[in-house]
Scaffold this motif. Structure first.
Motif, PDB file in Angstrom:
ATOM      1  N   SER A  79       0.830  -1.203   0.000  1.00 15.32           N
ATOM      2  CA  SER A  79       0.000   0.000   0.000  1.00 15.32           C
ATOM      3  C   SER A  79       0.863   1.251   0.000  1.00 15.32           C
ATOM      4  O   SER A  79       0.595   2.219  -0.738  1.00 15.32           O
ATOM      5  N   SER A 125       0.981   4.024  -2.984  1.00 12.80           N
ATOM      6  CA  SER A 125       0.438   5.319  -2.572  1.00 12.80           C
ATOM      7  C   SER A 125       1.439   6.456  -2.699  1.00 12.80           C
ATOM      8  O   SER A 125       1.053   7.628  -2.691  1.00 12.80           O
ATOM      9  N   GLY A 162      -2.353  10.324  -6.098  1.00 12.53           N
ATOM     10  CA  GLY A 162      -3.087  11.439  -5.518  1.00 12.53           C
ATOM     11  C   GLY A 162      -3.792  11.082  -4.235  1.00 12.53           C
ATOM     12  O   GLY A 162      -4.031  11.944  -3.383  1.00 12.53           O
ATOM     13  N   SER A 163      -4.127   9.805  -4.066  1.00 14.53           N
ATOM     14  CA  SER A 163      -4.783   9.342  -2.842  1.00 14.53           C
ATOM     15  C   SER A 163      -4.225   7.986  -2.470  1.00 14.53           C
ATOM     16  O   SER A 163      -3.822   7.210  -3.341  1.00 14.53           O
ATOM     17  N   PRO A 164      -4.180   7.662  -1.176  1.00 12.76           N
ATOM     18  CA  PRO A 164      -3.608   6.385  -0.750  1.00 12.76           C
ATOM     19  C   PRO A 164      -4.403   5.200  -1.275  1.00 12.76           C
ATOM     20  O   PRO A 164      -5.614   5.283  -1.491  1.00 12.76           O
ATOM     21  N   SER A 191      -2.352   4.901 -10.465  1.00 14.70           N
ATOM     22  CA  SER A 191      -2.083   6.295 -10.092  1.00 14.70           C
ATOM     23  C   SER A 191      -2.723   7.308 -11.034  1.00 14.70           C
ATOM     24  O   SER A 191      -2.460   8.497 -10.917  1.00 14.70           O
ATOM     25  N   GLY A 212      -6.109   7.811 -11.659  1.00 17.54           N
ATOM     26  CA  GLY A 212      -7.425   8.337 -11.340  1.00 17.54           C
ATOM     27  C   GLY A 212      -8.617   7.559 -11.839  1.00 17.54           C
ATOM     28  O   GLY A 212      -9.766   7.996 -11.662  1.00 17.54           O
ATOM     29  N   ARG A 255     -10.972   4.268 -11.590  1.00 17.20           N
ATOM     30  CA  ARG A 255     -11.331   3.295 -10.565  1.00 17.20           C
ATOM     31  C   ARG A 255     -11.198   1.849 -11.058  1.00 17.20           C
ATOM     32  O   ARG A 255     -10.724   0.977 -10.314  1.00 17.20           O
ATOM     33  N   ARG A 278      -8.142  -0.049  -7.485  1.00 20.76           N
ATOM     34  CA  ARG A 278      -8.821   1.082  -6.857  1.00 20.76           C
ATOM     35  C   ARG A 278     -10.276   0.755  -6.561  1.00 20.76           C
ATOM     36  O   ARG A 278     -10.944   1.489  -5.820  1.00 20.76           O
TER      37      ARG A 278
END
Length: 404
Positions: A74, A78, A82-84, A222, A224, A226, A251
């Motif tokens: 993780s 991460s 942009g988000s973990p 990474s 964006g 899903r 994601r």
């Protein structure tokens, strides 16, 4: 559904690697022992017993994967995102090959359409086809640094396209899909609600491009979108193939849940001992030295290979790899491709040097190509290429040409 066809790469490896003196078809960074791993780590208090936790009961353990291992993964996924990526979005598998198979088994149905980046590891297109999917190959162009054409990808998409399969960095070429192209791919997939599977087993072994380069490819996780899945393992970039530890990460919690549900029918869990070593290898105290060792090894060895190819440029050529551990080298004589199978068989029989013929491992269109694995121990590469040099001087003219 039908059984998949013979797995030609793995068959060739099975038939030849035990008798090779110089295995230059190997795709892993030179493998290391646990003792060597301990020596690389900044944690000088670690011992074999402490890493393996020898007092732990050897039950199934945490079915999705050990918490320390998934937390380390993780953190890696991460760091540039942009988000973990939550640890719960990672599923541990017996190698990346099992992770890929699980994606196909869990997500594909007969009649689904799949697009696969090509050339690549045969599993990525043969297994979907065996499950009843209609597979289209998205061809890379050797005359354009192995870049595939985006407009060709657009033309392959249909209303039945369920899955787009990428291999980044690419086996066997060592090429990358650069960030601008990846962003266009993601935009296209999102528009058509296509799941992307990115086999990133050679990530993060980037030896000829830096993160400062605008073409540097991030993980598919990474960007964006899903509905993306990344698979990887400890085998290639981390020198620990014997652990048989891989993973699938997404994601989408819904995709992870489908993979986890399907896995109950297959492997259930992964060895706690293997996961313990894997977690230690990917820990902050160890991973930087391990990757540093392998990136430097790749840089050093690529220079050795490059000089050898330059010395024989009358007969062979390649697109210099950017990442990973393999190069796809074309052998010709008088402007015509040689019979790569005959070349590889004669070379190993007479010198002990093992290459992999491209048309055997990656499809008949790759006549004259051989895959060379160059991130083994430098002395093995040097000695093997010296034997290959003697073969080229004395016997290459006797290798038959490929049939038209």
């Amino acid at each position: 559904m039908a059984p998949p066809p013979p797995f030609h790469v793995e068959q060739w490896m099975d038939d030849h690697e035990t008798t090779a003196k110089y295995n230059l078809a190997e795709t892993c960074c030179a493998s290391i022992s646990i003792d060597e791993l301990l020596a690389l780590s900044e944690d000088k208090k670690a011992t074999v017993s402490s890493v393996l936790d020898s007092s732990a009961i050897q039950n199934y353990g945490d079915i999705p994967g050990s918490h320390p291992l998934r937390e380390n993964l993780s953190r890696l996924y991460s760091s540039k995102a942009g988000s973990p990526l939550p640890p719960d979005n990672i599923l541990i598998t017996p190698g990346a090959i099992a992770a890929n198979h699980l994606v196909f088994y869990a997500l594909l149905s007969p009649g689904d359409h799949v697009i696969c980046h090509y050339p690549t590891y045969q599993q990525l297109y043969s297994v979907p086809a065996s499950l009843g999917a209609d597979v289209s190959l998205w061809h890379s162009d050797p005359s354009n640094a192995w870049l595939p054409d985006f407009s060709a990808l657009e033309s392959l998409v249909t209303d039945k396209t369920k899955l787009l399969i990428l291999n980044n960095p690419q086996n066997p070429t060592g090429a990358i899909l650069p960030r601008p192209l990846l962003e266009k791919i993601v935009e296209l997939a999102e528009k058509h609600n296509i799941i992307i599977l990115s086999d990133e087993v050679y990530r993060p072994l980037f030896h000829s491009i830096t993160p400062l380069d605008p073409n540097f490819p991030p993980s598919i996780l990474s960007l964006g979108y899903r509905n993306t899945i990344a698979t990887g393992s400890l085998s290639k970039a981390y020198s620990l193939a014997g652990l048989r530890v891989g993973w699938a990460a997404s994601r989408s919690p819904e995709i992870v849940a489908k993979l986890a549900s399907a896995r109950h029918y297959t492997t259930i869990s992964v060895s706690k001992l293997d996961q313990a070593v894997a977690s230690f290898a990917l820990s902050p105290e160890t991973i930087h030295a391990l990757l540093g060792r392998n990136v430097q090894l790749a840089k050093t060895n690529l220079e050795v290979l490059d000089k050898w190819i330059t010395k024989h440029d009358e007969y062979c050529s390649y697109v210099r790899p950017v990442a990973g551990t393999t190069a796809f080298v074309k052998f010709e004589r008088e402007g015509k491709a040689v019979n790569a199978r005959a070349l590889c068989e004669a070379l190993q029989e007479r010198t002990g040097v093992m290459f992999l013929p491209g048309d055997v491992g990656f499809g008949e269109e790759w006549r004259g190509y051989v895959r060379v694995g160059y991130v083994n121990r430098t002395e093995v590469l040097r000695e093997g290429l010296e034997e290959a040099r003697k073969f080229m001087r004395r016997e290459f003219d006797e290798v038959p040409l490929a049939e038209e």
